[in-house]
Scaffold this motif. Structure first.
Motif, mmCIF file in Angstrom:
data_model
loop_
_atom_site.group_PDB
_atom_site.id
_atom_site.type_symbol
_atom_site.label_atom_id
_atom_site.label_comp_id
_atom_site.label_asym_id
_atom_site.label_seq_id
_atom_site.Cartn_x
_atom_site.Cartn_y
_atom_site.Cartn_z
ATOM 1 N N HIS A 298 36.977 51.076 -17.606
ATOM 2 C CA HIS A 298 35.532 51.365 -17.619
ATOM 3 C C HIS A 298 34.662 50.115 -17.573
ATOM 4 O O HIS A 298 33.526 50.136 -18.046
ATOM 5 C CB HIS A 298 35.187 52.204 -18.856
ATOM 6 C CG HIS A 298 35.962 53.469 -18.928
ATOM 7 N ND1 HIS A 298 35.962 54.398 -17.899
ATOM 8 C CD2 HIS A 298 36.806 53.960 -19.871
ATOM 9 C CE1 HIS A 298 36.755 55.408 -18.238
ATOM 10 N NE2 HIS A 298 37.281 55.159 -19.416
ATOM 11 N N VAL B 7 23.899 46.783 -18.995
ATOM 12 C CA VAL B 7 24.832 47.630 -19.755
ATOM 13 C C VAL B 7 24.100 48.304 -20.913
ATOM 14 O O VAL B 7 24.244 49.511 -21.155
ATOM 15 C CB VAL B 7 26.031 46.797 -20.256
ATOM 16 C CG1 VAL B 7 26.825 47.568 -21.293
ATOM 17 C CG2 VAL B 7 26.933 46.425 -19.085
ATOM 18 N N ALA C 182 21.880 50.989 -19.573
ATOM 19 C CA ALA C 182 22.623 52.203 -19.221
ATOM 20 C C ALA C 182 22.997 52.980 -20.475
ATOM 21 O O ALA C 182 22.931 54.214 -20.502
ATOM 22 C CB ALA C 182 23.875 51.843 -18.421
ATOM 23 N N ASN D 100 29.890 50.713 -23.329
ATOM 24 C CA ASN D 100 30.968 50.974 -24.277
ATOM 25 C C ASN D 100 30.421 51.784 -25.452
ATOM 26 O O ASN D 100 29.217 51.814 -25.678
ATOM 27 C CB ASN D 100 31.516 49.621 -24.761
ATOM 28 C CG ASN D 100 32.905 49.711 -25.360
ATOM 29 O OD1 ASN D 100 33.492 50.789 -25.443
ATOM 30 N ND2 ASN D 100 33.418 48.572 -25.760
ATOM 31 N N LYS E 113 30.630 49.672 -17.333
ATOM 32 C CA LYS E 113 29.922 50.817 -17.923
ATOM 33 C C LYS E 113 29.602 50.516 -19.399
ATOM 34 O O LYS E 113 30.147 49.584 -19.970
ATOM 35 C CB LYS E 113 30.798 52.065 -17.843
ATOM 36 C CG LYS E 113 30.987 52.542 -16.412
ATOM 37 C CD LYS E 113 31.591 53.929 -16.399
ATOM 38 C CE LYS E 113 31.868 54.357 -14.971
ATOM 39 N NZ LYS E 113 33.189 54.967 -14.829
ATOM 40 N N MET F 32 28.118 57.574 -19.047
ATOM 41 C CA MET F 32 29.090 57.130 -20.044
ATOM 42 C C MET F 32 30.493 57.503 -19.572
ATOM 43 O O MET F 32 30.698 58.539 -18.960
ATOM 44 C CB MET F 32 28.792 57.770 -21.399
ATOM 45 C CG MET F 32 27.439 57.384 -22.026
ATOM 46 S SD MET F 32 27.259 55.636 -22.438
ATOM 47 C CE MET F 32 28.490 55.411 -23.726
ATOM 48 N N PRO F 33 31.491 56.678 -19.910
ATOM 49 C CA PRO F 33 32.881 56.995 -19.546
ATOM 50 C C PRO F 33 33.352 58.284 -20.233
ATOM 51 O O PRO F 33 32.819 58.652 -21.277
ATOM 52 C CB PRO F 33 33.677 55.793 -20.074
ATOM 53 C CG PRO F 33 32.673 54.702 -20.243
ATOM 54 C CD PRO F 33 31.377 55.374 -20.569
#
Ligand SMILES: [Zn+2]
Length: 281
Positions: free
Chosen positions: A238, A34, A37, A243, A241, A1-2
């Motif tokens: 980002h 996405v 992830a 959100n 990645k 995660m960012p």
């Protein structure tokens, strides 16, 4: 995660996200890296809400896209004070909008923590459902929004003219929100003339999306909302990645810059708009 960005000087809310996809309530398909992830990150609803609160994103609206998702989001909103839900059959699933299914969507839409009928609308980018099925389902959702007095949350992908036409033909509900606003300044002007809300998402920060910043420049502050569409559409830097609602500050700061507005003032305006659009929290 960012990483977690700098917090906001005021409070704001996320007008559109998908908690069920983020927490893995619905297992992501292999074609959806996405979402995979996001689910691998393993965040709970509580962790998502707390992380968002730590940067000033104190509330969110979690949005349904089919019947199981709508049921889950409605139940989740009932169990969390800072969460509202939207319920609908997504335009990509419009062939599933049978009278029985729409009947249950309407029942869910009447629940007190369900404040939106959406996401509905038209998606001419993907052709999983025919345009005819999509328009029929969209019309049915417009009627449900009017009968229940809830906000209509619209997914409009490559279908601006038909979305506006169907709204005009059916007669728009009191509150219409273009989720993840994807038009240019001209569409923003048409929405503004009609009194429709425009909810801006991560793509407004993308380098190649000058047209979205021009649209945000045209949108009056009293019709602006901000959203993540998490786990999708993360803001710069980002991209690619997952959100999450805690990334709202990056999009909000970009919008404030475009508007030449103070971040705190824009957050306050958007929070007030949220209360008008979705009702008091
Ligand atoms: Zn969405």
């Amino acid at each position: 995660m960012p990483p977690v960005p700098e917090g906001l000087p005021g409070e704001v809310f996320d007008s559109h996200c998908h908690l069920d996809i983020m927490v893995g309530e619905r297992q992501a398909s292999s074609g959806d890296p996405v979402a995979q992830a996001a689910q691998a990150a393993g965040a709970s609803i509580r962790a998502i809400l707390e992380q968002a609160k730590s940067v000033g994103v104190t509330r969110l609206v979690t949005i349904g896209y089919d019947l199981p998702s709508s049921r889950w989001n409605a139940a989740t909103a009932a169990n969390h004070d800072d969460v509202y839900a939207g319920v609908a059959i997504h335009p990509n699933e419009a062939h599933a909008s049978t009278p029985e299914v729409l009947g249950e969507i309407e029942e869910l839409a009447r629940l007190p923590h369900v404040r939106a009928v959406g996401e509905t609308g038209l998606d001419y980018f993907r052709d999983w459902a025919s345009h005819d099925d999509q328009q029929a389902s969209f019309r049915a959702h417009i009627e449900i929004a009017k009968r229940t007095g809830k906000a209509l949350v619209i997914h409009d992908r490559d279908a601006h003219d038909d979305v506006l036409r169907v709204l005009a033909e059916e007669g728009a509900p009191d509150v219409v929100i273009f989720h993840s606003f994807s038009g240019d300044a001209e569409l923003a002007k048409r929405c503004s003339d009609a009194g429709y809300y425009m909810s801006f998402s991560g793509p407004v920060t993308y380098k190649n999306a000058g047209y979205l910043r021009e649209a945000a420049g045209v949108a009056p502050m009293e019709l602006m909302l901000v959203e993540t569409d998490a786990p999708y559409l993360p803001p710069v830097p980002h991209r690619g990645k997952p959100n999450a609602p805690y990334l709202i500050p990056l999009t909000l700061r970009c919008l404030a810059e475009v508007k030449g507005a103070d971040v705190r003032d824009l957050a306050a305006a958007i929070s007030a708009n949220g209360e008008t659009a979705f009702g008091a929290w």
